[in-house]
Write an enzyme that holds these catalytic residues in place. Structure first.
Site, PDB file in Angstrom:
ATOM      1  N   HIS A 133      -1.636 -11.879  11.257  1.00 20.81           N
ATOM      2  CA  HIS A 133      -1.240 -10.499  10.977  1.00 20.81           C
ATOM      3  C   HIS A 133      -1.031  -9.752  12.296  1.00 20.81           C
ATOM      4  CE1 HIS A 133      -0.769  -6.601   9.379  1.00 20.81           C
ATOM      5  NE2 HIS A 133      -1.882  -6.141   9.904  1.00 20.81           N
ATOM      6  N   CYS A 155      -3.079  -4.476   4.488  1.00 23.71           N
ATOM      7  CA  CYS A 155      -2.045  -5.389   4.998  1.00 23.71           C
ATOM      8  C   CYS A 155      -2.151  -6.806   4.459  1.00 23.71           C
ATOM      9  CB  CYS A 155      -2.070  -5.406   6.524  1.00 23.71           C
ATOM     10  SG  CYS A 155      -1.668  -3.806   7.245  1.00 23.71           S
ATOM     11  N   GLU A 197       0.842  -1.198   0.000  1.00 21.08           N
ATOM     12  CA  GLU A 197       0.000   0.000   0.000  1.00 21.08           C
ATOM     13  C   GLU A 197       0.880   1.252   0.000  1.00 21.08           C
ATOM     14  OE1 GLU A 197      -2.272  -0.236   3.778  1.00 21.08           O
ATOM     15  OE2 GLU A 197      -1.135   1.577   4.218  1.00 21.08           O
TER      16      GLU A 197
END
Lengths: 344, 130
Positions: free
Chosen positions: A233, A109, A78
């Site tokens: 994550h 993400c 990103e």
């Protein structure tokens, strides 16, 4: 999501920039108090961006994979250096690979695990022999915002090939889950993302990660005890630990891949880099769960089984622990210069 | 815009350290040459240079050319690659007081220069200590 042919990991590579900003420095400038939730974060130098870090990780992955031709290169990020001009073509040129499908993936993400799913599909269908999926970010947090404590820089790259005696692990299962959830976003011309603070927890991170992992368990008849390792994550040090407990995992299963406390949230590289830390020490026959999260929102979950080739392949690995331990501490002023927050 | 095009022509040189190898005397050259400087042969083929070497000498620039000011102080070194080829390059991720002649280095992929926030970004090789 099943593939026609079994797909394996032929090589992996990680890049973590040398510089570290202790979060006490951020507190010193903005909010006072002690450190942030993570002790330090990795900071890209003034001459580094997502393209340079992607190339470094990709070179390491290719060195381990020892494949001569790629059929696809996808870069999940990103923090693209250009709004319009692909980062994947920079990587392709730097690797000398030109007859490839190359594109950038964007999904906060989870852009890298998206790339992994797509490459897995291309290899698993027989359309290509080998493909490269990269997660990379020079994550940005608005100065003084809570995000600034955790946003780090780094890259992780994976070469996927049809399973063969040289692949170090088999991607045996994968699922994806998405909803339209506005927990975190950045509009077209804005420099920094915005987020809805506590809303990023339950309806965003926890809902999507829990749903994708439960779907993986249900579809493939798996349970937490089937995995030696789990990587989630890591937007901060707390969320991955909390979601692991909710899904029936113990801390022992997640500690190897838990990197946020020492390098911060490397966004698209976060869960792929945690997987690399696990691959640095996993044994043949062990199973690894990887579950990403991307704001907007979604989660990809994979079951990965280590093969007998891991020990031989790992001889070529630049270990995540070595990349973490080799570092130079910087102050907030140097960080501000490196990341373009001040210039002359 | 002129730099963008000339840089584009040389991207394999900057991205992958592509030089040439003489098919007659086997010597290697970077940057590429059209005639072998050792034996005069025109039989030259592209060859990627090794990415590792050692520092022969270095200097620290407190004043740089326009467009590189944000990278000051800049370390520049002459690196002898493992095939004997000598190459000029920036040394990064360290300070001058930590460098010594003879230090081992490896080539890394970095931003060389960018034309402000709206122009192009130019990538290439620099060196870090190993």
């Amino acid at each position: 999501m099943k593939t026609h042919y079994d797909v394996g990991i032929a090589g992996y590579g990680v890049y973590i920039p040398t510089y570290r900003l202790p979060t006490t420095e951020i507190a010193r400038i903005w909010k006072g108090g002690g450190a942030g939730p993570n002790k330090e974060k990795a900071v890209a130098c003034i001459d580094e961006d997502s393209a340079t870090m992607a190339v470094e990780a990709a070179r390491r992955a290719m060195d381990m994979a020892q494949v001569s031709k790629l059929g696809a290169i996808f870069v999940g990020t990103e923090s693209k250096p250009y709004a319009v001009k692909p980062t994947s073509t920079v990587v392709a040129q730097a690797l000398g690979q030109h007859f490839v499908l190359a594109a950038d993936m964007e999904f906060a993400c989870k852009a890298a695990t998206e790339a992994l799913q797509v490459v897995r599909g291309l290899v698993g269908s027989g359309m290509i022999e080998n493909g490269l999926a990269i997660g990379v970010d020079t994550a940005q947090g608005r100065p003084g915002d809570d995000l600034e404590y955790t946003t780090g820089s780094g890259a992780a790259a994976y070469v996927l090939s049809r399973s063969n005696p040289d692949t170090l692990a088999t991607v045996e299962a994968g699922v994806s889950y998405v909803t339209d959830t506005g927990d975190f976003w950045r509009r077209q011309t804005e420099k920094y993302p915005r987020h809805l603070s506590r809303f990023t927890g339950e309806p965003a991170y926890f809902h999507h990660v829990e749903t994708s992992v439960k779907q993986l368990f249900e579809t493939y008849g798996l349970k937490a005890n089937d995995f030696t390792y789990a990587v989630f994550h890591q937007p901060n040090p707390r969320f991955p630990v909390e979601v692991a407990y909710r899904l029936g995992f113990k801390f022992e299963q997640i500690k190897t891949g838990l990197l946020n406390p020492i390098i911060g949230n490397t966004y698209a590289a976060s869960s792929p880099m945690g997987l690399a830390a696990v691959l640095d020490e996993a044994k043949p026959g062990e199973r690894v769960l990887v579950a990403s999260f991307g704001s907007g929102a979604g989660s990809d979950a994979f079951s990965i089984k280590i093969t007998a080739s891991i020990d031989e392949k790992r001889k070529k690995a630049v270990k995540v622990s070595d990349l973490i331990s080799k570092n130079i501490k910087i102050d907030y002023a140097t960080y501000a210069k490196f990341r373009g927050k001040i210039s002359r | 815009m002129k730099l963008s095009i000339s840089y584009w022509r040389l991207k394999d040189r900057y991205y992958r350290l592509v030089g040439v190898r003489c098919e007659e005397c086997k010597n290697e050259f970077f940057p590429p040459v059209y005639v072998c400087r050792r034996c005069g042969s025109r039989s030259l083929t592209d060859k990627e240079m090794p990415k590792t070497g050692k520092i022969l000498t270095y200097t620290e620039l407190k004043e740089t050319l326009a467009g590189f000011e944000d990278q000051e102080p800049m370390l520049l070194g002459i690196i002898q690659l493992d095939n004997g080829v000598r190459i000029l390059g920036q040394i990064v991720d360290t300070a001058a007081e930590n460098l010594s002649i003879g230090d081992r280095v490896k080539a890394v992929f970095r931003k060389i220069q960018e034309h402000g926030s709206s122009g192009q970004i130019f990538y290439g090789y620099k060196f870090v200590r190993t």
